[in-house]
Design a protein around this motif. Sequence first.
Motif, mmCIF file in Angstrom:
data_model
loop_
_atom_site.group_PDB
_atom_site.id
_atom_site.type_symbol
_atom_site.label_atom_id
_atom_site.label_comp_id
_atom_site.label_asym_id
_atom_site.label_seq_id
_atom_site.Cartn_x
_atom_site.Cartn_y
_atom_site.Cartn_z
ATOM 1 N N PHE A 101 0.808 -1.215 0.000
ATOM 2 C CA PHE A 101 0.000 0.000 0.000
ATOM 3 C C PHE A 101 0.849 1.277 0.000
ATOM 4 O O PHE A 101 0.543 2.206 -0.761
ATOM 5 N N PRO A 102 1.917 1.386 0.829
ATOM 6 C CA PRO A 102 2.739 2.609 0.748
ATOM 7 C C PRO A 102 3.363 2.818 -0.629
ATOM 8 O O PRO A 102 3.499 3.962 -1.083
ATOM 9 N N VAL A 103 3.749 1.721 -1.292
ATOM 10 C CA VAL A 103 4.313 1.840 -2.636
ATOM 11 C C VAL A 103 3.257 2.357 -3.608
ATOM 12 O O VAL A 103 3.525 3.234 -4.448
ATOM 13 N N TYR A 104 2.058 1.821 -3.488
ATOM 14 C CA TYR A 104 0.955 2.283 -4.341
ATOM 15 C C TYR A 104 0.689 3.768 -4.119
ATOM 16 O O TYR A 104 0.528 4.540 -5.078
ATOM 17 N N ALA A 105 0.631 4.187 -2.844
ATOM 18 C CA ALA A 105 0.365 5.599 -2.545
ATOM 19 C C ALA A 105 1.489 6.487 -3.070
ATOM 20 O O ALA A 105 1.232 7.574 -3.604
ATOM 21 N N LEU A 106 2.732 6.028 -2.929
ATOM 22 C CA LEU A 106 3.881 6.808 -3.400
ATOM 23 C C LEU A 106 3.814 7.044 -4.905
ATOM 24 O O LEU A 106 3.934 8.185 -5.381
ATOM 25 N N VAL A 107 3.586 5.974 -5.667
ATOM 26 C CA VAL A 107 3.549 6.096 -7.127
ATOM 27 C C VAL A 107 2.317 6.871 -7.571
ATOM 28 O O VAL A 107 2.389 7.729 -8.468
ATOM 29 N N THR A 108 1.175 6.601 -6.953
ATOM 30 C CA THR A 108 -0.067 7.270 -7.347
ATOM 31 C C THR A 108 0.016 8.775 -7.152
ATOM 32 O O THR A 108 -0.329 9.559 -8.053
ATOM 33 N N LEU A 109 0.483 9.213 -5.994
ATOM 34 C CA LEU A 109 0.561 10.646 -5.717
ATOM 35 C C LEU A 109 1.607 11.341 -6.577
ATOM 36 O O LEU A 109 1.477 12.531 -6.873
ATOM 37 N N SER A 110 2.644 10.609 -6.973
ATOM 38 C CA SER A 110 3.671 11.227 -7.822
ATOM 39 C C SER A 110 3.167 11.475 -9.237
ATOM 40 O O SER A 110 3.754 12.270 -9.975
ATOM 41 N N LEU A 111 2.077 10.801 -9.638
ATOM 42 C CA LEU A 111 1.544 10.930 -10.995
ATOM 43 C C LEU A 111 0.326 11.854 -11.072
ATOM 44 O O LEU A 111 -0.319 11.945 -12.115
ATOM 45 N N LYS A 112 -0.008 12.538 -9.966
ATOM 46 C CA LYS A 112 -1.184 13.405 -9.934
ATOM 47 C C LYS A 112 -0.782 14.875 -9.847
ATOM 48 O O LYS A 112 0.241 15.220 -9.247
ATOM 49 N N ASP A 113 -1.644 15.736 -10.411
ATOM 50 C CA ASP A 113 -1.453 17.169 -10.240
ATOM 51 C C ASP A 113 -2.117 17.589 -8.926
ATOM 52 O O ASP A 113 -2.843 16.810 -8.303
ATOM 53 N N PRO A 114 -1.884 18.821 -8.465
ATOM 54 C CA PRO A 114 -2.437 19.254 -7.173
ATOM 55 C C PRO A 114 -3.949 19.123 -7.075
ATOM 56 O O PRO A 114 -4.478 18.805 -6.002
ATOM 57 N N GLN A 115 -4.662 19.356 -8.162
ATOM 58 C CA GLN A 115 -6.123 19.268 -8.122
ATOM 59 C C GLN A 115 -6.581 17.829 -7.859
ATOM 60 O O GLN A 115 -7.489 17.583 -7.052
ATOM 61 N N GLN A 116 -5.953 16.869 -8.520
ATOM 62 C CA GLN A 116 -6.323 15.470 -8.300
ATOM 63 C C GLN A 116 -5.965 15.018 -6.891
ATOM 64 O O GLN A 116 -6.703 14.245 -6.264
ATOM 65 N N ILE A 117 -4.823 15.484 -6.369
ATOM 66 C CA ILE A 117 -4.425 15.105 -5.007
ATOM 67 C C ILE A 117 -5.414 15.655 -3.995
ATOM 68 O O ILE A 117 -5.804 14.971 -3.043
#
Length: 275
Positions: A25-41
């Motif tokens: 799960f931490p790996v998923y969160a790390l990669v997912t958040l790195s691929l989003k812009d501020p609005q999506q986050i």
Amino acid sequence: MSFRYGLRTFALELLMITVALAFLFPVYALVTLSLKDPQQIAASPLSPPTSPTLGNFGAAWERASFGSALLNSTLITVTSVVLLIAVGSFAAYFIARRRTGLGYGMYVLFLLGIVLPFQLGMIPLFKLVDDAGLLGTYQGMVIFYTGIQLPFTIFLYTGFIRALPSDYADAALIDGAGHLRAFTQVVFPLLRPITGTVLILNAVFIWNDFFTPLLYLGGSAKETIPVRIFSFVGQYVSEYGLVFAGLVLAALPILAIFLVLQKYVIKGFSSGLKG
């Protein structure tokens, strides 16, 4: 002998899957958040990115001066690990082969270095480094990491050397070689498994350390990657997309080293515990 798939087996498999998901799960969160812009986050931080973007990686590399930070981290990590392997292995050879009160006393002393947290001496260490004029220098960081990690390194090497037959080194000594030559040409090549373990464990610790570089290198041109990533976190505004993109970039080099040396980690560590 036949295998029966029962309720116990199902429960064990379910437990292993749950543990695996917890680690992933931490790996998923790390990669997912790195691929989003501020609005999506802001809208949905943990959902899969609807419009993945690689812009965070380029912005993080440029704004954090990742090139220089990568060089700083590499120089400090490589130099510290080389010194730890050289000093730790030879010191462990002396302790393991010298079965006297002196050798045992030194071993206990180094074990105390593992038990006692360096935070207890944080202020005196900082004052010592400052008085020596080593604040904001590579040398200060290398000396610090070598001293802090040396007890753990000697512990691993000593256990492994004690499990090795002493016949090879004794034969070299009988043939006229000194202890230094016997160690470098006979014993050290046999330490390859534990050396891989020492390398990866120390490299991961030094590469990922944040507090010490912040304290000793903060504000200088020699800041390491974790300190540069911290620049994206402010009191009022935090650019989490850049933070997680920077974390991904920082993890790639050490992950590559781990994948290359992973077969030595468990092998060397388990062998070192035999002594």
